[in-house]
Design a protein around this motif. Structure first.
Motif, short mmCIF file in Angstrom:
data_model
loop_
_atom_site.label_atom_id
_atom_site.label_comp_id
_atom_site.label_asym_id
_atom_site.label_seq_id
_atom_site.Cartn_x
_atom_site.Cartn_y
_atom_site.Cartn_z
N PRO A 1 0.80 -1.23 0.00
CA PRO A 1 0.00 0.00 0.00
C PRO A 1 0.83 1.28 0.00
O PRO A 1 0.47 2.26 -0.68
CB PRO A 1 -0.86 -0.13 1.27
N MET A 2 1.94 1.29 0.72
CA MET A 2 2.74 2.52 0.78
C MET A 2 3.52 2.78 -0.50
O MET A 2 4.12 3.84 -0.65
CB MET A 2 3.68 2.47 1.98
N ASP A 3 3.50 1.82 -1.43
CA ASP A 3 4.11 2.04 -2.74
C ASP A 3 3.19 2.83 -3.67
O ASP A 3 3.62 3.28 -4.74
CB ASP A 3 4.44 0.70 -3.40
N PHE A 4 1.93 3.00 -3.27
CA PHE A 4 0.95 3.72 -4.08
C PHE A 4 0.62 5.06 -3.42
O PHE A 4 0.63 5.17 -2.19
CB PHE A 4 -0.36 2.92 -4.22
N GLY B 1 -3.72 -8.42 9.16
CA GLY B 1 -3.31 -7.02 9.10
C GLY B 1 -4.47 -6.05 8.97
O GLY B 1 -5.63 -6.40 9.17
N ASP B 2 -4.13 -4.80 8.60
CA ASP B 2 -5.09 -3.70 8.57
C ASP B 2 -5.41 -3.21 7.16
O ASP B 2 -6.33 -2.40 7.00
CB ASP B 2 -4.55 -2.52 9.38
N TRP B 3 -4.65 -3.64 6.16
CA TRP B 3 -4.85 -3.15 4.80
C TRP B 3 -5.46 -4.24 3.91
O TRP B 3 -5.00 -5.38 3.91
CB TRP B 3 -3.53 -2.71 4.18
N LEU B 4 -6.49 -3.86 3.16
CA LEU B 4 -7.10 -4.75 2.17
C LEU B 4 -6.72 -4.26 0.78
O LEU B 4 -6.95 -3.10 0.42
CB LEU B 4 -8.63 -4.74 2.29
N GLY B 5 -6.13 -5.15 -0.01
CA GLY B 5 -5.83 -4.85 -1.40
C GLY B 5 -6.89 -5.43 -2.32
O GLY B 5 -7.24 -6.61 -2.21
N LEU C 1 -8.37 -10.68 -3.77
CA LEU C 1 -8.22 -10.06 -2.46
C LEU C 1 -6.81 -10.25 -1.93
O LEU C 1 -6.27 -11.37 -1.96
CB LEU C 1 -9.22 -10.68 -1.48
N HIS C 2 -6.23 -9.17 -1.41
CA HIS C 2 -4.86 -9.20 -0.90
C HIS C 2 -4.81 -8.60 0.49
O HIS C 2 -5.58 -7.70 0.84
CB HIS C 2 -3.92 -8.38 -1.79
N ASP C 3 -3.87 -9.08 1.30
CA ASP C 3 -3.40 -8.33 2.46
C ASP C 3 -1.92 -8.06 2.24
O ASP C 3 -1.39 -8.33 1.14
CB ASP C 3 -3.69 -9.06 3.77
N VAL C 4 -1.23 -7.51 3.22
CA VAL C 4 0.18 -7.13 3.00
C VAL C 4 1.09 -8.34 2.83
O VAL C 4 2.25 -8.19 2.45
CB VAL C 4 0.69 -6.23 4.14
N TYR C 5 0.58 -9.54 3.07
CA TYR C 5 1.37 -10.77 2.92
C TYR C 5 1.11 -11.48 1.59
O TYR C 5 1.75 -12.49 1.31
CB TYR C 5 1.09 -11.72 4.09
N GLY C 6 0.17 -10.95 0.78
CA GLY C 6 -0.10 -11.55 -0.51
C GLY C 6 -1.59 -11.81 -0.73
O GLY C 6 -2.43 -11.40 0.08
#
Length: 268
Positions: free
Chosen positions: A132-135, A224-228, A247-252
């Protein structure tokens, strides 16, 4: 104002083994299409919470949740009734029903499935996306109204376009006031947002496209806290559309979701 989507009023287990919970929504749960309705995202999240906490077992986990939306989800006090409708040692089916103002709003069903060590044959085809922090932060969700939309933080891929794109979403709000929100409940409570992140219409909407359901399949539990959301939205030519997401989280990647859409002209 409370920093949660819902306040728990009461919860009790009946002699028949049915959990009856009563909630009051806050303004953070307000929907995007109408100011007097709840957004499906937090509504699905609080129902996921009830399913997750219903008679928990260490040997099974939820692998699929399906939500059918019966009508407008009123921004008013509601109940969630949760029960087992297919018991079993290795698989069982749970059902949660949300009711408000005397009407059924949502019926959710969850398969709980036996867990075992399958690491020797595990493998994925869905690819990992950037973190997420890459965007950059994305303000495009401001075209939507409502308290829920204002409660989320959104970051989007620069090449996102109408109909397709990658978006990360997070929220600082707890699902229920005074309680810590699990990753399962937090991320499931964001998935329905997928229908609004890559609409096929630019500018003012000429067509409404609310979803009638939300289907979530998970090959592992989210963390985690972020949904991709790696999302594609498609409109057919006969008034029916489909929003599909990896659906993604920070682990994939952890699963997929589908939402069937009814496409109708916006009221004049």
């Amino acid at each position: 104002m409370t920093e949660a989507y819902y306040q728990l009023i009461s919860r009790e287990m009946t002699p028949e083994g049915i959990c009856m919970a009563t909630y009051a929504p806050t303004q953070h749960a307000q929907g995007a299409w109408n100011p007097h309705e709840q957004h499906m995202a937090p509504a699905s999240g609080v129902m996921a919470r009830e399913l997750e906490n219903f008679n928990p077992r260490d040997d099974v986990r939820i692998g699929r949740v399906s939500y059918d939306i019966f009508g407008l989800i009123s921004l008013d006090r509601f109940t969630v009734e949760t029960k087992v409708i297919r018991p079993g040692k290795t698989i069982e089916l749970l059902e949660a029903t949300m009711k408000s103002q005397g009407k059924t709003c949502i019926v959710a069903r969850a398969w709980r499935m036996m867990m075992s060590d399958t690491s020797s044959v595990s493998g994925l085809e869905d690819q990992v996306i950037a973190q997420p922090m890459d965007f950059p932060e994305w303000g495009g969700m401001s075209r939507w109204a409502g308290g829920y939309i204002r409660s989320v933080t959104v970051r989007a891929s620069p090449d996102k376009r109408p109909g397709k794109g990658i978006v990360w979403i997070s929220t600082s709000k707890e699902m229920v006031e005074g309680e810590t929100t699990s990753s399962f409940t937090r991320l499931l409570g964001l998935i329905d947002t997928a229908n609004g992140i890559v609409p096929r219409q630019e500018g003012e909407f000429a067509w409404a496209f609310p979803n009638l359901d939300l289907q979530v399949h998970m090959h592992r539990l989210p963390q985690g806290d972020w949904l991709g959301l790696e999302t594609v939205q498609q409109y057919g030519g006969d008034g029916i559309g489909l929003t599909s997401s990896i659906l993604h989280d920070v682990y994939g990647p952890f699963g997929r979701s589908e939402q069937i859409l009814t496409i109708r002209p916006m009221p004049k």
